[in-house]
Design an enzyme around this catalytic site. Structure first.
Site, PDB file in Angstrom:
ATOM      1  N   GLU A 177       0.859  -1.300  -0.410  1.00 32.55           N
ATOM      2  CA  GLU A 177      -0.056  -0.026  -0.382  1.00 32.55           C
ATOM      3  C   GLU A 177       1.063   1.463   0.087  1.00 32.55           C
ATOM      4  O   GLU A 177       0.494   2.683  -0.590  1.00 32.55           O
ATOM      5  CB  GLU A 177      -1.103  -0.166   0.933  1.00 32.55           C
ATOM      6  N   ASP A 180      20.321  22.192 -29.101  1.00 37.01           N
ATOM      7  CA  ASP A 180      20.092  23.213 -30.453  1.00 37.01           C
ATOM      8  C   ASP A 180      21.010  24.319 -29.771  1.00 37.01           C
ATOM      9  O   ASP A 180      22.251  23.520 -28.592  1.00 37.01           O
ATOM     10  CB  ASP A 180      19.121  24.560 -29.661  1.00 37.01           C
ATOM     11  N   ASP A 195      15.526  26.568 -27.269  1.00 39.92           N
ATOM     12  CA  ASP A 195      14.416  27.734 -27.371  1.00 39.92           C
ATOM     13  C   ASP A 195      14.184  28.019 -28.772  1.00 39.92           C
ATOM     14  O   ASP A 195      12.922  29.451 -27.990  1.00 39.92           O
ATOM     15  CB  ASP A 195      15.378  28.077 -26.370  1.00 39.92           C
ATOM     16  N   ASN A 229       8.163 -14.323   2.401  1.00 40.41           N
ATOM     17  CA  ASN A 229       7.218 -14.757   3.399  1.00 40.41           C
ATOM     18  C   ASN A 229       6.088 -15.473   2.790  1.00 40.41           C
ATOM     19  O   ASN A 229       5.327 -16.071   3.811  1.00 40.41           O
ATOM     20  CB  ASN A 229       6.164 -13.334   3.723  1.00 40.41           C
ATOM     21  N   ASN A 285       3.370  -5.258   9.718  1.00 34.42           N
ATOM     22  CA  ASN A 285       2.738  -5.255   8.645  1.00 34.42           C
ATOM     23  C   ASN A 285       2.567  -3.356   8.951  1.00 34.42           C
ATOM     24  O   ASN A 285       3.756  -2.683   7.721  1.00 34.42           O
ATOM     25  CB  ASN A 285       1.504  -5.215   8.059  1.00 34.42           C
ATOM     26  N   ASP A 327       5.612  -0.487   7.701  1.00 33.50           N
ATOM     27  CA  ASP A 327       5.509   0.416   6.710  1.00 33.50           C
ATOM     28  C   ASP A 327       5.825   1.534   7.065  1.00 33.50           C
ATOM     29  O   ASP A 327       5.707   2.801   6.177  1.00 33.50           O
ATOM     30  CB  ASP A 327       3.732   0.715   6.686  1.00 33.50           C
TER      31      ASP A 327
END
Length: 884
Positions: free
Chosen positions: A316, A358, A626, A694, A719, A723
């Site tokens: 997430e 350029d 430009d 896992n 978890n 996070d």
């Protein structure tokens, strides 16, 4: 005749009125002004102010991300948060709605909601902060339009948003069409409508009346109407504004084009990773559910555990990590006065391995100085300067830097009053094929003459004579060589050279065209000094050091381009000219392009063609330009870069605009892009490998343990803590070695990494199982609390340590250290994880304080884990020549 009313009720819907344009197209010049309640001399300033209040600003609907509530809503719209919210709803149904009053459990819902809120709010804050910095800088970029105002009796420049219906505007080459306009006067006006129609060919626009009946045919085909969003390729015109803002033709399609952007390889890579992880979760969760259900017999508990596993496998934080990285980059670039119009372009900076640029105004200074004005024999001549002054003074097209240099020099010589002694008859505007422009003037005696100024080769090509010793002498091959040699000698000294030619006592009175530029007399040369920018050489050297090859794509001649390139450190061994490219097949050009660094005398389409070929050879190509002739190349490139002093169409086509002249910002952009890519890659590889590992750990535990390896609430808390430890990854350091090479997305490397690195964590998870089973005798369901506490700490610490192991190919903490924010968050989370089982919170969720004898085992397992990861890392780098 009915007059148009432009007043709109507040909050009224915008609606395109094609009838209004058809009617405007069918009106004579006399009636069109009456139709719009205006006049040839334009509106009074007070009238314009009143109409601006009635009509609103001349803006069309766009992605207005600066409203905080819109950003906040968007921050929570992504598939991962959708999955978590779905799981939260299921938890509410099972744990609250269907549960007995005394058994209602809110912990799962609270934890999932906390995770969602944390991810969304951080993403919102970073994007809001980035938008604020970007909007502040955008106010410094001025897109202006020349408007004629009654009472002032001269054109004045106003901001494009202040334009109103009835305004009389002046257009010249390089201008963006600022609104829907009715052309009233025009001279060789060619407009590109490719942004509206997709047609690449320029369309000629004239003041001629619409011949067929109004309300028929396609409005886009009207030959005397110019549409907002198109741009002037060549020529000049005077026009009156018919529609502004969302009432324009472009306004009708704005809702369909806002937000539509072609996906880059980076976008596709992120999407593929997201889908891979979601598929991985969808396969994994049913396995866990059925294995636990069959082995433990408690299907309800197995279902709750499977939901918790699903939450754990949902990355997430990925949208937050991506947005935070890009937003942080935009804010950092803003500090260097650089506007990032498209956030993803920062990442493209890091992937860029070729920068095409350029020469004029980008590598060189945007202030050209007129150094010499010579006759056809190479002697100083004020007469040549006087003719050049007439050409620059009377032209109505875009006055370039050389025109400004001529006019500025003439003011010093007090030539400025000469313009009042002559009358302009006509002009033949500049275009990029002829590379010259002419004016036709007449003095008080009736002497009419054409004066032409342009690129030396193109100017000599229309001359039949040269003025030698005060007389017009026919140009022979020998004389032509001599005339060309003078220009070549000036080029070799680093000067840009223009030719000046004239033809006197012209009998034709009006409607002059390109065909009239013939049998001219070459009278001399103008030599300009256009020195490189102070930062050009250093910036190019820095780009080379970071693996970015620089190629110059110039419309100028080979000698002057070569001279400038030599000064800034670009290899000048091989030069390819536009006329050579024109004769090459696509296959021949593909072979030549990669080994050539300098391209000279190019047309705008040739610049775009070269970039396209480089892209087809698997390069990420940037373009720095430009000018008007750079717009196509800016659009074609993966990352278009322009400057604030560029023409409107160049700024509109660019992804990034530099507000300062220091080119070192290019190196900063490259480094920032690679840092962003590196930090995003860190999170993706950490998450993918951790989830893959896992999977094995949970499957083994589910299959062989007589109880759940962790309760659902344990998985959720673990978890959540993990996070939080990831929040600071966007602010991490990146190894210098990683920043030396361009970085592109490689999906195959992620799969390879996940399969080889992921299972390593499972080895030590299983080692923890064995220690808890055999050493601490957690073999029965009544011992599960101690087992779960032990695996909770080991799992959290190994997951958090992987941040430090994966973030660098070096030895962590010794050869490469994470940034202070990353160190603080990861070690804080590790400390919190160790403490939880010893607290009242831990006891309330089923944890048991661990014996002190557990911790030596923990240290041994984690140290072994780190050593094995480092060993595998070294092997992986040797075998695949990459890590991140």
């Amino acid at each position: 005749m009915k007059l148009f009313k432009w007043k709109r009720k507040k909050n009224a819907a915008y609606q395109f009125n094609s009838e209004k344009l058809f009617l405007a197209a069918s009106q004579s010049n006399k009636h069109i002004y009456s139709l719009l309640n205006s006049r040839r001399e334009g509106l009074y300033t007070a009238e314009a102010v009143d109409r601006l209040k009635d009509c609103g600003k001349n803006e069309i609907i766009s992605e207005k991300n600066n409203k905080w509530f819109i950003l906040l809503i968007k921050a929570f719209i992504n598939p991962f948060i959708g999955i978590l919210m779905f799981l939260a709803v299921i938890s509410i149904i099972l744990d609250v709605v269907m549960a007995a009053p005394d058994e209602r459990e809110w912990k799962t819902v609270v934890i999932i909601t906390t995770m969602v809120t944390l991810s969304g709010l951080i993403r919102f804050y970073q994007e809001w902060k980035s938008n604020r910095a970007s909007e502040a800088l955008k106010k410094m970029v001025n897109n202006k339009v020349s408007v004629f105002r009654k009472g002032i009796d001269a054109f004045i420049d106003i901001h494009i948003t202040k334009l109103v219906p009835g305004d009389v505007v002046f257009l010249s080459a390089g201008d963006m069409i600022p609104a829907d306009l009715r052309i009233t006067e025009a001279k060789d006006l060619f407009v590109s409508q490719s942004s509206l129609t997709g047609e690449s060919d320029a369309v000629e626009k004239t003041p001629n009346l619409l011949e067929h009946s109004p309300k028929t045919g396609s409005v886009i085909e009207l030959n005397n109407i110019c549409f907002m969003g198109s741009n002037v390729i060549s020529g000049s015109a005077k026009a009156i504004v018919v529609n502004t803002g969302n009432d324009t033709y472009l306004g009708t399609i704005a809702k369909n084009i806002v937000g539509k952007r072609a996906q880059t390889s980076f976008d596709r890579g992120i999407n593929n990773v997201s889908l891979l992880l979601i598929r991985f979760m969808l396969v994994m969760v049913p396995f866990v559910f059925f294995i636990n259900g069959f082995t433990k017999g408690d299907w309800f508990e197995a279902f709750l555990f499977a939901i918790s596993v699903a939450v754990g496998l949902t990355p997430e934080m990925l949208p937050m990590i991506v947005t935070s990285n890009l937003a942080k980059g935009a804010v950092k670039m803003a500090k260097h006065k650089t506007i990032v119009k498209n956030l993803n372009s920062i990442q493209n900076f890091g992937a860029m391995n070729i920068l095409c640029t350029d020469k004029t105004g980008t590598l060189t200074q945007d202030k050209i100085v007129l150094e010499r004005y010579l006759d056809a024999e190479g002697n100083d001549s004020v007469r040549v300067l006087r003719h050049a002054y007439f050409n620059s003074y009377f032209q109505t097209g875009l006055k370039n830097l050389m025109d400004k240099a001529i006019l500025a020099h003439c003011e010093e010589l007090q030539f400025q009053n000469l313009g009042h002694e002559y009358t302009k008859v006509d002009e033949i505007p500049f275009d990029f094929n002829r590379r010259r422009m002419s004016v036709v003037i007449e003095d008080k005696r009736g002497k009419r003459q054409i004066i032409t100024k342009g690129a030396i080769e193109e100017t000599v090509s229309i001359c039949k004579y040269a003025e030698i010793g005060g007389e017009a002498v026919p140009i022979t091959e020998k004389l032509k060589e001599k005339l060309t040699a003078i220009g070549t000698d000036l080029n070799m000294k680093g000067m840009r050279v223009l030719g000046v030619a004239q033809k006197s006592w012209v009998e034709k009175e009006h409607s002059f065209a390109v065909e009239d530029e013939s049998e001219m007399v070459l009278i001399g040369y103008l030599a300009f000094l256009d020195p490189p920018k102070a930062s050009a050489s250093e910036a190019i050297k820095a780009l080379y050091e970071h693996g970015v090859e620089v190629k110059v794509l110039s419309g100028d001649n080979a000698l002057i381009t070569k001279n400038v390139c030599q000064q800034v450190g670009i290899n000048i061994e091989k030069i390819l000219l536009g006329n050579q490219i024109e004769e090459m097949s696509s296959e021949e050009l593909e072979r030549e392009v990669s080994g050539t660094n300098i391209f000279a005398k190019l047309t705008p389409l040739q610049k775009s063609r070269i970039i396209q070929i480089l892209q087809s050879q698997d390069n990420t190509v940037g373009f720095l330009g430009d000018g008007i002739n750079d717009a196509a190349a800016l659009r074609q490139s993966d990352i278009g870069i322009s400057v604030d002093t560029a023409v409107d169409i160049a700024k509109e086509s660019a992804d990034i605009i530099l507000l300062e002249k220091d080119l070192m910002v290019l190196e900063r952009g490259v480094i920032e892009g690679r840092k962003i890519f590196g930090n995003i890659t860190k999170y993706i590889k950490m998450t993918a490998s951790s989830n893959f590992g896992n999977m094995f750990s949970v499957l083994v535990a589910s299959a062989f343990l007589p109880f759940l390896p962790m309760l659902p609430i344990h998985l959720l808390i673990q978890n959540l803590l993990y996070d939080i430890s990831q929040i600071t990854i966007p602010f991490d350091n990146v190894d210098k070695e990683y920043l030396q090479k361009p970085r592109k997305w490689d999906a195959s490397d992620l799969k390879r990494f996940m399969i080889r690195i992921g299972p390593i964590s499972s080895i030590f998870d299983i080692a923890t199982y064995l220690v808890m089973w055999y050493v601490f005798k957690c073999t029965m369901p009544e011992d599960q609390s101690l087992f779960q506490s032990g695996w909770f700490i080991e799992g959290l610490l190994s997951q958090t340590l992987i941040v430090h192991m994966i973030r660098t190919r070096k030895i962590p903490f010794i050869q490469s250290r994470a940034s202070l924010p990353v160190m603080i968050t990861t070690f804080s989370i590790m400390a919190i994880g160790i403490i939880i089982p010893f607290t009242a919170l831990g006891a309330s969720i089923g944890f048991t304080p661990l014996p002190w004898s557990y911790f030596p085992w923990l240290v041994g397992i984690l140290m072994s884990y780190c050593f094995l990861i480092q060993f595998i890392k070294n092997w992986y780098v040797r075998k695949f020549q990459r890590w991140l």
